[in-house]
Scaffold this motif. Structure first.
Motif, PDB file in Angstrom:
ATOM      1  N   SER B 335       0.833  -1.203   0.000  1.00 18.87           N
ATOM      2  CA  SER B 335       0.000   0.000   0.000  1.00 18.87           C
ATOM      3  C   SER B 335       0.866   1.251   0.000  1.00 18.87           C
ATOM      4  CB  SER B 335      -0.880   0.020   1.239  1.00 18.87           C
ATOM      5  OG  SER B 335      -1.641  -1.152   1.283  1.00 18.87           O
ATOM      6  N   LYS B 339      -2.063   5.038  -3.261  1.00 23.15           N
ATOM      7  CA  LYS B 339      -3.181   4.090  -3.382  1.00 23.15           C
ATOM      8  C   LYS B 339      -4.186   4.322  -2.257  1.00 23.15           C
ATOM      9  CE  LYS B 339      -0.774   0.312  -5.694  1.00 23.15           C
ATOM     10  NZ  LYS B 339      -0.030  -0.915  -5.407  1.00 23.15           N
ATOM     11  N   GLY B 343      -7.933   5.716  -2.757  1.00 28.82           N
ATOM     12  CA  GLY B 343      -9.004   4.872  -2.228  1.00 28.82           C
ATOM     13  C   GLY B 343      -9.919   5.665  -1.303  1.00 28.82           C
TER      14      GLY B 343
END
Lengths: 218, 373
Positions: B335, B339, B343
């Motif tokens: 991660s 990201k 998200g």
């Protein structure tokens, strides 16, 4: 409810700083994402793409910093709607009541938000956090910027943070806070739209012209 | 051939004018000596007009004593020193300096070696220069590094504390280095942290560049004091400039030409290593200009990004070495901040859309109810 009148709420410094923030945050985010994860766009080393992107980032950063400082000044010098007190509604009784009612409205327990001419109580609370995030961005940003000049005034003013963060930690923070601010922007636009359609007080146009519609008795 | 003749001629011409100096006795021509002095003034970032002053100082040398201590180290800095750029002259500097104690290269061993060190402490108190290589463990009373029955800490306190100055060579001696990396099982620290009262100058690097050690000593011999340092105790002449600003790949950074994968065409063409995690933009050392091993190369020139080996706690704070950003703590190793951020933005948009739909439905209902009323 009585007749509606136009009331001047947002003075020009509030509106100008709002739009400078808007433009500079968009610019800073776009250029910042490129700086953090660049794509090869140049064909020859004589081009200056990263150079220009960084230049734009730094100019926008100065515009943003000046705008934020001006708005902080105006929180003390401006009218009651621009005042810092509207960012801390939980410090006084009426604010706490407004916060509760706005919260109930957002969670569908009430169909109408409490009427407020300036910031609603929840928005004011959010803006305080947003301003704190702005300050974090400005401080970490200038500290990272000062790395090119380790003996400069900028380094003296902001370099002390390197005893709090590692360099990598500072860059990660600068990166993550950008995402938090973008998330805030999405929520901010949505909330403005929601208030526009439920309260019908012209909140969206008020950030352009400064006027909101208000009932005569208030 | 011509050059040798010329040098001989040079020496012959010098002879009638002046007694042979210690340099000439050791077989170094006046020309090479002056070249060395000029190179040193360049390394020290001094104007070239200082070269004669350096030459004069080195001619009049009074054999200050040097002791070289090794603690938790790999002897990499000793190795680097033995491969110094100008071995004749640099080795000579150490001869001139009277290297009375160096565990790796000294002939003496055991009690004889200890006696050499004790002799320096007895006779040269406050006058000798101490060089330290390797970190000093503090945990459990420093039992993790003992020499001749004494802990590294007690040796450092005694030897560094009584020295004119201590030069910490390499990152381990300067800041603890690799032994001090988390979880730092031995409680390793650098010299300044172990002996706060000592006068310490740090020459970090993994290894240090021996040119910088020679230059620091030359600075001391020429001016009688140590060079000016930055907030991490590093001399400004060697650590005052950012690697990124002197890097030969910099034009590719500004242009926007980046290596994406090891061995791709950008890598083969010498483009910028920024995306491969190069820490040059945040590290300070003269690697790009001074280079290593007879000025042959340095990591970035050979195609590997800078890992920031000259910065305090580099093993913990500069990693991951091959990525621009560290991972976000508490999330999976794949991660990245981007990201997670993207998200979060999508999740917010989705939640607000849902909120909007419910608001709209509810509003219609309210309006209907009102109309019914």
């Amino acid at each position: 409810m009585g007749k509606l009148v136009s009331k001047y709420i947002w003075e020009s410094p509030v509106r100008i700083t709002h739009w400078v923030n808007f433009l500079s945050i968009l610019t800073l985010s776009a250029t910042g994402i490129y700086i953090g994860s660049p794509k090869t766009l140049a064909l020859t080393p004589s081009q200056y793409i990263m150079g220009w992107v960084r230049f734009v980032h730094f100019v926008a950063a100065y515009a943003f910093t000046i705008s934020v400082l001006s708005r902080i000044y105006w929180a003390f010098a401006g009218n009651e709607y621009a005042n810092w007190r509207s960012l801390v509604p939980y410090l006084y009784k009426e604010g706490r009541r407004n916060m509760k009612e706005t919260f109930l409205f957002y969670t569908f327990f009430k169909s109408k938000p409490p009427h407020s001419l300036g910031h609603n109580a929840m928005a004011g609370t959010a803006y305080l956090s947003v301003f704190l995030l702005y300050i974090v961005m400005i401080f970490t940003g200038f500290a990272l910027y000062s790395e090119h000049a380790p003996h400069s005034l900028v380094r003296t003013l902001f370099g002390w943070q390197f005893s709090l963060f590692s360099n990598q930690g500072m860059r990660l923070t600068h990166h993550c806070v950008m995402w938090l601010l973008l998330v805030f922007a999405i929520q901010h636009v949505y909330s403005a739209w929601l208030m526009e359609v439920t309260e019908k007080n012209g909140v969206i146009s008020s950030i352009f012209g400064g006027y909101k519609s208000a009932p005569t008795k208030e | 051939m011509d050059k040798t003749k010329e040098e001989q001629l040079d020496n012959q011409q010098n002879k009638p004018l002046k007694e042979p100096t210690i340099w000439e006795e050791k077989g170094i021509s006046r020309r090479d000596f002056i070249k060395f002095c000029t190179a040193m003034s360049a390394a020290l970032a001094l104007p070239v007009t200082f070269a004669p002053k350096i030459a004069q100082a080195l001619d009049e040398i009074k054999r200050p004593t040097l002791v070289w201590l090794e603690f938790q180290d790999c002897a990499g800095n000793t190795e680097a020193l033995l491969r110094a750029t100008t071995p004749d002259v640099a080795t000579l500097i150490l001869d001139i300096l009277s290297l009375d104690y160096h565990e790796t290269i000294m002939a003496a061993a055991g009690h004889q070696a200890e006696e050499a060190l004790n002799g320096v402490l007895r006779d040269q108190k406050g006058k000798y220069i101490c060089v330290v290589e390797g970190s000093i463990p503090l945990r459990d009373d420093g039992i993790y590094c003992c020499i001749g029955g004494k802990s590294a800490l007690s040796i450092a306190r005694e030897v560094c504390g009584n020295a004119f100055a201590t030069i910490a060579v390499g990152t381990c001696a300067s800041y603890g280095g690799i032994p001090a990396a988390a979880p730092n099982p031995t409680g390793a620290v650098g010299v300044k942290d172990a002996v706060p009262g000592a006068t310490v100058i740090n020459l970090p690097g993994c290894p240090l560049n021996p040119d910088n050690l020679t230059a620091t000593i030359v600075h001391y011999l020429t001016f009688g004091k140590l060079p000016e340092t930055d907030s991490h105790g590093r001399p400004l002449f060697a650590y005052g400039k950012r690697i990124h600003d002197a890097c030969e790949r910099r034009s590719h950074f500004d242009a926007g030409q980046y290596v994406e994968i090891w061995g791709d065409s950008a890598h083969r063409n010498g483009h910028c290593l920024y995306k491969m995690g190069c820490k040059g933009p945040e590290t300070y050392h003269n690697c790009p200009t001074q280079r290593y091993n007879m000025k042959t190369s340095w990591p970035v020139a050979s195609g590997h990004g800078c890992v920031g080996c000259s910065e305090p706690n580099f093993w913990d704070t500069m990693s991951p070495f091959y990525k621009r950003l560290p991972n976000v703590p508490g999330f999976g190793i794949e991660s990245t901040a981007d990201k997670i951020g993207a998200g979060l933005a999508v999740a917010t948009a989705a939640a607000l859309t849902a909120h909007g739909v419910i608001s709209a439905v509810k509003k219609d209902k309210d309006t209907d109810e009102k109309m019914e009323n």
